[in-house]
Design a protein around this motif. Structure first.
Motif, PDB file in Angstrom:
ATOM      1  N   HIS A 174       0.825  -1.215   0.000  1.00 17.14           N
ATOM      2  CA  HIS A 174       0.000   0.000   0.000  1.00 17.14           C
ATOM      3  C   HIS A 174       0.856   1.261   0.000  1.00 17.14           C
ATOM      4  O   HIS A 174       1.744   1.401   0.842  1.00 17.14           O
ATOM      5  N   ALA A 175       0.553   2.154  -0.901  1.00 16.09           N
ATOM      6  CA  ALA A 175       1.257   3.436  -0.950  1.00 16.09           C
ATOM      7  C   ALA A 175       0.441   4.492  -0.216  1.00 16.09           C
ATOM      8  O   ALA A 175      -0.756   4.304   0.054  1.00 16.09           O
ATOM      9  N   LEU A 176       1.078   5.608   0.088  1.00 14.42           N
ATOM     10  CA  LEU A 176       0.376   6.731   0.723  1.00 14.42           C
ATOM     11  C   LEU A 176      -0.723   7.218  -0.211  1.00 14.42           C
ATOM     12  O   LEU A 176      -0.579   7.159  -1.435  1.00 14.42           O
ATOM     13  N   ASN A 177      -1.816   7.702   0.370  1.00  8.82           N
ATOM     14  CA  ASN A 177      -2.898   8.201  -0.500  1.00  8.82           C
ATOM     15  C   ASN A 177      -2.873   9.732  -0.578  1.00  8.82           C
ATOM     16  O   ASN A 177      -2.306  10.392   0.284  1.00  8.82           O
ATOM     17  N   PRO A 178      -3.449  10.268  -1.633  1.00 12.65           N
ATOM     18  CA  PRO A 178      -3.431  11.727  -1.823  1.00 12.65           C
ATOM     19  C   PRO A 178      -4.522  12.417  -0.995  1.00 12.65           C
ATOM     20  O   PRO A 178      -5.539  12.841  -1.513  1.00 12.65           O
ATOM     21  N   LEU A 224       2.313  13.281   4.324  1.00 17.20           N
ATOM     22  CA  LEU A 224       3.689  13.759   4.372  1.00 17.20           C
ATOM     23  C   LEU A 224       3.793  15.109   5.083  1.00 17.20           C
ATOM     24  O   LEU A 224       4.861  15.730   5.112  1.00 17.20           O
ATOM     25  N   GLY A 225       2.684  15.585   5.596  1.00 24.80           N
ATOM     26  CA  GLY A 225       2.669  16.861   6.314  1.00 24.80           C
ATOM     27  C   GLY A 225       2.909  18.070   5.422  1.00 24.80           C
ATOM     28  O   GLY A 225       3.301  19.128   5.899  1.00 24.80           O
ATOM     29  N   LYS A 226       2.692  17.883   4.126  1.00 25.45           N
ATOM     30  CA  LYS A 226       2.941  18.991   3.198  1.00 25.45           C
ATOM     31  C   LYS A 226       1.641  19.688   2.810  1.00 25.45           C
ATOM     32  O   LYS A 226       0.556  19.277   3.212  1.00 25.45           O
ATOM     33  N   GLU A 240       4.268  19.665  -4.584  1.00 20.39           N
ATOM     34  CA  GLU A 240       4.542  19.070  -5.896  1.00 20.39           C
ATOM     35  C   GLU A 240       4.077  17.615  -5.961  1.00 20.39           C
ATOM     36  O   GLU A 240       4.695  16.762  -6.594  1.00 20.39           O
ATOM     37  N   VAL A 241       2.961  17.376  -5.297  1.00 20.55           N
ATOM     38  CA  VAL A 241       2.307  16.057  -5.298  1.00 20.55           C
ATOM     39  C   VAL A 241       3.313  14.947  -4.928  1.00 20.55           C
ATOM     40  O   VAL A 241       3.390  13.894  -5.574  1.00 20.55           O
ATOM     41  N   ALA A 242       4.024  15.191  -3.866  1.00 21.45           N
ATOM     42  CA  ALA A 242       5.057  14.228  -3.413  1.00 21.45           C
ATOM     43  C   ALA A 242       4.464  12.856  -3.114  1.00 21.45           C
ATOM     44  O   ALA A 242       5.151  11.833  -3.274  1.00 21.45           O
ATOM     45  N   CYS A 243       3.194  12.810  -2.699  1.00 21.50           N
ATOM     46  CA  CYS A 243       2.576  11.517  -2.359  1.00 21.50           C
ATOM     47  C   CYS A 243       2.583  10.564  -3.550  1.00 21.50           C
ATOM     48  O   CYS A 243       2.698   9.348  -3.385  1.00 21.50           O
ATOM     49  N   ALA A 244       2.472  11.113  -4.766  1.00 21.61           N
ATOM     50  CA  ALA A 244       2.458  10.252  -5.963  1.00 21.61           C
ATOM     51  C   ALA A 244       3.772   9.481  -6.080  1.00 21.61           C
ATOM     52  O   ALA A 244       3.803   8.328  -6.516  1.00 21.61           O
ATOM     53  N   ARG A 245       4.861  10.129  -5.670  1.00 22.80           N
ATOM     54  CA  ARG A 245       6.188   9.480  -5.761  1.00 22.80           C
ATOM     55  C   ARG A 245       6.295   8.295  -4.804  1.00 22.80           C
ATOM     56  O   ARG A 245       7.168   7.444  -4.952  1.00 22.80           O
ATOM     57  N   ASP A 246       5.436   8.277  -3.783  1.00 23.01           N
ATOM     58  CA  ASP A 246       5.492   7.166  -2.834  1.00 23.01           C
ATOM     59  C   ASP A 246       5.158   5.843  -3.520  1.00 23.01           C
ATOM     60  O   ASP A 246       5.610   4.779  -3.081  1.00 23.01           O
ATOM     61  N   VAL A 247       4.384   5.903  -4.603  1.00 25.69           N
ATOM     62  CA  VAL A 247       4.065   4.663  -5.334  1.00 25.69           C
ATOM     63  C   VAL A 247       5.371   4.045  -5.818  1.00 25.69           C
ATOM     64  O   VAL A 247       5.602   2.838  -5.694  1.00 25.69           O
ATOM     65  N   GLU A 248       6.267   4.887  -6.322  1.00 23.08           N
ATOM     66  CA  GLU A 248       7.561   4.381  -6.801  1.00 23.08           C
ATOM     67  C   GLU A 248       8.404   3.866  -5.626  1.00 23.08           C
ATOM     68  O   GLU A 248       9.002   2.776  -5.708  1.00 23.08           O
ATOM     69  N   ALA A 249       8.409   4.623  -4.542  1.00 19.15           N
ATOM     70  CA  ALA A 249       9.206   4.206  -3.377  1.00 19.15           C
ATOM     71  C   ALA A 249       8.723   2.853  -2.860  1.00 19.15           C
ATOM     72  O   ALA A 249       9.523   1.972  -2.528  1.00 19.15           O
ATOM     73  N   PRO A 309      -5.317  15.605  -5.923  1.00 18.70           N
ATOM     74  CA  PRO A 309      -5.018  16.760  -6.770  1.00 18.70           C
ATOM     75  C   PRO A 309      -4.962  16.308  -8.229  1.00 18.70           C
ATOM     76  O   PRO A 309      -4.673  15.134  -8.501  1.00 18.70           O
ATOM     77  N   LYS A 310      -5.207  17.226  -9.142  1.00 24.65           N
ATOM     78  CA  LYS A 310      -5.409  16.835 -10.545  1.00 24.65           C
ATOM     79  C   LYS A 310      -4.196  16.156 -11.187  1.00 24.65           C
ATOM     80  O   LYS A 310      -4.332  15.356 -12.095  1.00 24.65           O
ATOM     81  N   GLU A 311      -2.997  16.425 -10.674  1.00 23.14           N
ATOM     82  CA  GLU A 311      -1.783  15.834 -11.273  1.00 23.14           C
ATOM     83  C   GLU A 311      -1.521  14.410 -10.793  1.00 23.14           C
ATOM     84  O   GLU A 311      -0.732  13.686 -11.407  1.00 23.14           O
ATOM     85  N   TYR A 312      -2.148  14.026  -9.680  1.00 27.01           N
ATOM     86  CA  TYR A 312      -1.746  12.798  -8.983  1.00 27.01           C
ATOM     87  C   TYR A 312      -1.718  11.554  -9.884  1.00 27.01           C
ATOM     88  O   TYR A 312      -0.694  10.867  -9.990  1.00 27.01           O
ATOM     89  N   PHE A 313      -2.844  11.260 -10.534  1.00 26.58           N
ATOM     90  CA  PHE A 313      -2.913   9.992 -11.274  1.00 26.58           C
ATOM     91  C   PHE A 313      -2.033   9.987 -12.523  1.00 26.58           C
ATOM     92  O   PHE A 313      -1.570   8.929 -12.934  1.00 26.58           O
ATOM     93  N   LYS A 314      -1.793  11.153 -13.099  1.00 27.61           N
ATOM     94  CA  LYS A 314      -0.902  11.212 -14.270  1.00 27.61           C
ATOM     95  C   LYS A 314       0.506  10.779 -13.867  1.00 27.61           C
ATOM     96  O   LYS A 314       1.175  10.032 -14.574  1.00 27.61           O
TER      97      LYS A 314
END
Ligand code: PMP
Length: 439
Positions: free
Chosen positions: A166-170, A177-179, A185-194, A222-227
């Motif tokens: 499971h990755a962090l959700n947006p 991430l406390g941001k 910059e939609v850092a949560c999306a990068r958690d999928v890679e991590a 946020p609109k950028e997340y899934f892209k």
């Protein structure tokens, strides 16, 4: 049977873990379009639609008429015998699904649709691991529970089956991430890679997520997340599965599928609920080359049932004919304004979120500390019920009011709902608002 008889037998003959709303459970009697009546004859404006399922109104006569005709003609065939109902539905689905998606695997529920999708992704990619999201909900089978990102729904399977991470959700309101968006910059999306890099073999079968997390409390990314996520999923060899059990069929406004708002074309779509408007149905939708990899003998006794297929096709036709996706947008925007005005008025409303006619309010004890207010959420539901309005609940902390009225409601229905919600919020005593709560 009287209400008392029903409740007594419910207690005696059904599993006690089947949860019901309200301290005095609401025993349903009949319903029509946006209204539902209980066994005491009390009428309710239904803004939950049997858990985000009534898309075109309870017992909509234009759907019921087709169901009745089909019941008289042929009620059951099973997938071993092709029938007109399922091919007509599948053809229609191919016309409205995004990209090259054109083939359907029919089943009976969202759970089964997700089971099928994960099996399919594993067979197509030859990979095993699947990434889900925290706060997600995918159904109640063992596979679906493994995808759940909420402890509440994992009591019978405390540890996910092997191969599920499971990755962090947006969740911007409570950023994991406390941001703060957009500086994050939609850092949560990068958690999928991590998560893929650190907790899998590095090659995944699939990523499965809801375009808006439903049971999680209508958490809207946020609109950028899934892209961003889509690209990561492709980089690691996976299929992108959009779980549209709650977000499809125009619910989010303007588009058939929630994922279309995020400008991503999924490899697989799963759905259920609103497609049948109350008849049990599930569908797994994908491109022909992916469907072709689904090996072995596949059967479903009730999947593609002629009655449910005819009902689902009638629902889609009705949404199209009455331009209900547009209505969901227009009336949804109007509804959103009303909810935002409640937020302005009451500190307890921490956030309003959602899209179209899928709108939620997250209740907090204090807008600054954002401490969840589950007891007030329960009390709010009771107060709404007293005044003739049904709303749903969700969220990991049980503090989110979820609403999903039929797509064909009008602004006057919204006025009535907002009026009742306003009164309900007013009625909540500070004592209750501050008390600890339970789900
Ligand atoms: N996925 C999502 C997003 C859901 O909301 C649900 C049901 N709430 C399911 C899957 C499971 O669907 P069902 O209850 O029809 O099995």
């Amino acid at each position: 049977m009287t209400k008392e008889d029903i409740l007594k037998k419910h207690k005696q003959y059904l599993f006690p873990s089947i949860s019901t709303y309200y301290t005095d459970p609401l025993v349903t009697d009949h319903a029509s379009m946006q209204y539902l009546w209980d066994t005491d004859g009390k009428k309710y404006l239904d803004f939950f639609g049997g858990i985000v399922t009534i898309s075109v109104g309870h017992s909509n006569p234009r759907v019921t008429e087709k169901i009745k005709a089909q019941v008289d003609k042929l009620q059951h065939a099973s997938t071993v015998f092709p029938n007109e109902g399922i091919v007509a539905l599948a053809e229609k689905l191919a016309q409205i699904t995004p990209g090259e998606i054109s083939q359907t695997f029919p089943s009976n529920s969202g759970t089964e649709a997700n089971e099928t999708a994960v099996q399919l992704a594993r067979m197509y990619t030859g990979h095993f691991e699947v990434v889900g999201l925290r706060h997600g909900y995918s159904g109640r089978s063992m596979l679906a529970q493994s995808l759940a990102g909420q402890s509440t729904w994992r009591k019978s399977l405390p540890t996910p089956a092997p191969g599920f991470v499971h990755a962090l959700n947006p969740y911007c309101y409570r950023c994991p991430l406390g941001k703060t968006y957009p500086s994050c910059e939609v850092a949560c999306a990068r958690d999928v890679e991590a998560v893929i890099q650190t907790t899998t073999s590095g090659q995944i079968a699939a990523f499965l997520a809801e375009p808006i997390q439903g049971v999680g409390g209508f958490i809207t990314p946020p609109k950028e997340y899934f892209k961003i996520v889509f690209k990561i999923v492709k980089d690691y060899g996976g299929l992108f599965i959009s779980d549209e059990v709650q977000t499809a069929w125009g619910r989010t406004g303007k588009r058939w599928f929630g994922i279309e708002h995020w400008e991503v074309t999924p490899d697989i779509i799963t759905s259920a609920k609103g497609l049948g408007n109350g008849v049990p149905i599930g569908v797994t939708l994908t491109r022909p080359e992916i469907a072709a990899s689904f090996k072995g003998l596949q059967i479903s006794t009730f999947g593609g049932n002629p009655v449910t297929s005819v009902a689902a096709k009638a629902v889609i036709d009705l949404i199209e004919e009455d331009r209900l996706m547009d209505n969901a947008q227009t009336v949804g925007d109007y509804y959103r304004e009303g909810l935002e005005s409640l937020k302005e008025k009451y500190g307890m409303v921490g956030e309003v979120r959602g899209m179209g006619l899928m709108q939620a309010m997250e209740f907090v004890k204090d807008p600054v500390s954002k401490e969840p207010a589950p007891a007030s959420t329960n009390q709010f539901m009771e107060e709404c019920r007293k005044r003739g309005l049904l709303v749903g609940k969700g969220g990991l902390y049980g503090n989110v009011i979820r609403t999903s009225p039929p797509l064909n409601i009008s602004k006057s229905d919204v006025d009535e709902a907002i009026r009742i919600m306003d009164q309900a919020l007013k009625a909540l005593s500070p004592a209750v608002a501050g008390a600890a709560g339970s789900r």
